[in-house]
Enzyme design. Structure first.
Site, short mmCIF file in Angstrom:
data_model
loop_
_atom_site.label_atom_id
_atom_site.label_comp_id
_atom_site.label_asym_id
_atom_site.label_seq_id
_atom_site.Cartn_x
_atom_site.Cartn_y
_atom_site.Cartn_z
N LEU A 239 9.78 28.39 52.65
CA LEU A 239 9.07 29.67 52.45
C LEU A 239 7.71 29.47 51.78
O LEU A 239 6.80 30.27 51.97
CB LEU A 239 9.94 30.64 51.63
CG LEU A 239 11.14 31.21 52.40
CD1 LEU A 239 11.94 32.17 51.52
CD2 LEU A 239 10.70 31.93 53.67
N ARG A 243 4.72 31.24 53.44
CA ARG A 243 3.87 32.21 52.71
C ARG A 243 2.40 31.83 52.81
O ARG A 243 1.53 32.70 52.93
CB ARG A 243 4.30 32.27 51.24
CG ARG A 243 5.58 33.04 51.08
CD ARG A 243 6.22 32.91 49.71
NE ARG A 243 7.53 33.57 49.76
CZ ARG A 243 8.51 33.36 48.91
NH1 ARG A 243 8.34 32.52 47.90
NH2 ARG A 243 9.66 33.99 49.05
N TYR A 372 7.81 40.21 55.46
CA TYR A 372 8.45 38.92 55.78
C TYR A 372 7.97 37.78 54.87
O TYR A 372 6.95 37.91 54.21
CB TYR A 372 8.38 38.58 57.26
CG TYR A 372 7.06 38.41 57.98
CD1 TYR A 372 5.86 38.16 57.34
CD2 TYR A 372 7.04 38.46 59.38
CE1 TYR A 372 4.69 37.97 58.05
CE2 TYR A 372 5.87 38.27 60.10
CZ TYR A 372 4.70 38.02 59.43
OH TYR A 372 3.55 37.84 60.13
N GLU A 373 8.74 36.75 54.82
CA GLU A 373 8.47 35.59 53.94
C GLU A 373 8.46 36.00 52.47
O GLU A 373 7.72 35.43 51.67
CB GLU A 373 7.13 34.94 54.29
CG GLU A 373 6.92 34.67 55.76
CD GLU A 373 7.48 33.35 56.21
OE1 GLU A 373 7.91 32.57 55.35
OE2 GLU A 373 7.51 33.13 57.42
N GLY A 374 9.28 36.98 52.12
CA GLY A 374 9.33 37.46 50.73
C GLY A 374 8.63 38.80 50.63
O GLY A 374 7.42 38.88 50.83
#
Ligand SMILES: Cc1cc2nc3c(=O)[nH]c(=O)nc-3n(C[C@H](O)[C@H](O)[C@H](O)COP(=O)(O)OP(=O)(O)OC[C@H]3O[C@@H](n4cnc5c(N)ncnc54)[C@H](O)[C@@H]3O)c2cc1C
Length: 396
Positions: A239, A243, A372-374
């Site tokens: 991630l 990110r 997405y991605e956190g």
């Protein structure tokens, strides 16, 4: 800049020029853009970060993020494909894969013969991946996987996917029950994918987002990624790379919004002069420019930190720094891009509201970057814990 990096960015530029009219048509027709892969293949972009030993171009993070920023100008849709294939697809295989696994997947991925994706999220496990219900068990010389993964970029077009699962035979209370990572092939019995229709999406109509199921899906033992039980660490490490790719793509969105809004404001005449001469319109230009400057600085700082951490994989302090800066860059960039797109829409007035123009498409597409991605919330908790100290972490 080194010649290799320069050439890569030239190839990216050529790809972007060719993809623009094709993407515009696909977007107008709200259908998957099936020319991204062939054109990326033509310009040799499918192995941007893959080590030359496996047929890739070996770009460092700084160069790769410049490439993704440029691609981001063409839309979050196109950039999302590269994030799925490289930043969260090839990256974990290259970083944690055995030599056998790397040889099996990376050369074909670099050539575009094997498109990759990353399947962590499940219908009941998003922000908290530990809630996943996918399982694996050993069988003969390999493993058998069962489960459903949800909202996966490239999930319906991928040839191989990095997936995560718990051991089936251990109860939840058993401390040995830890997530493992695997690479699955999609052209095998037991794999079934269903892509979201473009009509059901707020944005990204031209990219592929899918859910897929694994039903008694058999993989050979060599397709275990890292060691058993290392899956969570691999997912979180991936991630960081993901990110960064989102942050870089958002920088591209801001750059495109700035170019579009400036040009339009210089041409559009209202109240007897070009709207760029009205001070309130200039405010939008100034704010988008400030978003660009600040985002570019953060993305660059985060890219340097990632390259430092990659050069010293045994140094936990460098890894923590890269992790935090990637989260900060992604959080800031996704908000800055959302605001820049909103302002560009405003500068375009009524036309800005139409997806025939670039600002509206950016506005609709970039929204997902705060999810997405956190999500925003998860990243805020991470950033706050870094300030307050580990004992103040909201969850463990
Ligand atoms: C277009 C698209 C592409 C995607 N691509 C991929 C992919 O390639 N691979 C992949 O694995 N996943 C992918 N995802 C999934 C994405 O990562 C998840 O949607 C995201 O992590 C959020 O999970 P969720 O949707 O289950 O939301 P939830 O986890 O249910 O969260 C709902 C809301 O609650 C908030 N929340 C949850 N927990 C907390 C908490 N502890 N404190 C405060 N707030 C909280 C969240 O921030 C959010 O606002 C994609 C999603 C989209 C939309």
């Amino acid at each position: 800049m080194e010649r290799d990096a320069e050439r890569l960015l030239e190839d990216v530029e050529a790809f972007c020029r060719e993809i623009r009219p094709i993407e515009e048509l696909a977007y107008a027709e709200r259908r998957y853009n099936d020319q991204v892969i062939p054109l990326a293949q033509k310009h040799n972009l499918l192995g941007m970060i893959i080590d030359p030993a496996y047929g890739g171009r070996g770009a460092d993070t700084v160069t790769y993020l410049k490439a993704l920023s440029r691609i981001g100008r063409e839309g979050t849709t196109v950039r999302t494909f590269f994030s799925g294939h490289l930043s969260i697809g090839a990256y974990p295989i290259q970083t944690w894969g055995s030599e056998t696994l790397k040889r099996k997947y990376l050369p074909r991925a670099a050539k575009g013969e094997c498109i990759l994706a990353f399947g962590l999220t499940e219908p009941e496990a998003g922000s908290n991946p530990r809630q996943m219900t996918s399982t694996y068990r050993r069988q003969g010389e390999g493993y058998v996987l069962n489960g459903v993964k949800y909202l996966i970029s490239n999930g319906g077009i991928a040839d191989a996917i990095v997936v995560f699962a718990y051991p089936a035979d251990l109860p939840e209370s058993d401390p040995r029950r830890r997530i493992s990572a695997f690479v699955i092939d999609t052209h095998v019995p037991g794999f079934e994918a269903e892509s979201f229709t473009a009509q059901a999406k707020l944005g990204l109509p031209t990219s592929n987002t899918a859910m897929f199921s694994m039903h008694e899906l058999y993989i050979p033992a060599e397709n275990l990624l890292g060691n058993e039980g290392e899956g969570f660490r691999i997912a979180m490490g991936t991630l960081v790379s993901g990110r960064l790719s989102v942050a870089a793509g958002c920088l591209g969105v801001i750059e495109d919004c700035l170019a579009e809004a400036s040009q339009y404001a210089k041409e559009r005449v209202q109240h007897g002069k070009e709207i760029a001469r009205h001070q309130l319109v200039q405010e939008h230009i100034a704010m988008i420019e400030m978003a660009r400057v600040a985002t570019a600085a953060l993305v660059h700082q985060a890219a340097l930190a990632k390259d430092r951490a990659s050069a010293h994989p045994q140094d936990p302090a460098l890894a923590r720094e890269a992790d935090l800066l990637a989260a900060q860059a992604k959080f800031f960039a996704s908000h800055a891009a959302w605001d820049a797109a909103d302002r560009a829409v405003q500068v375009f007035g009524g036309r800005g509201w139409s997806t025939l123009y670039r600002p509206a498409r950016h506005l609709a597409d970039v929204r997902v970057c705060r999810i997405y991605e956190g999500t925003d919330e998860i990243l805020k908790l991470k950033i706050a814990a870094a300030v307050l100290g580990k004992e103040w972490e909201a969850f463990h």
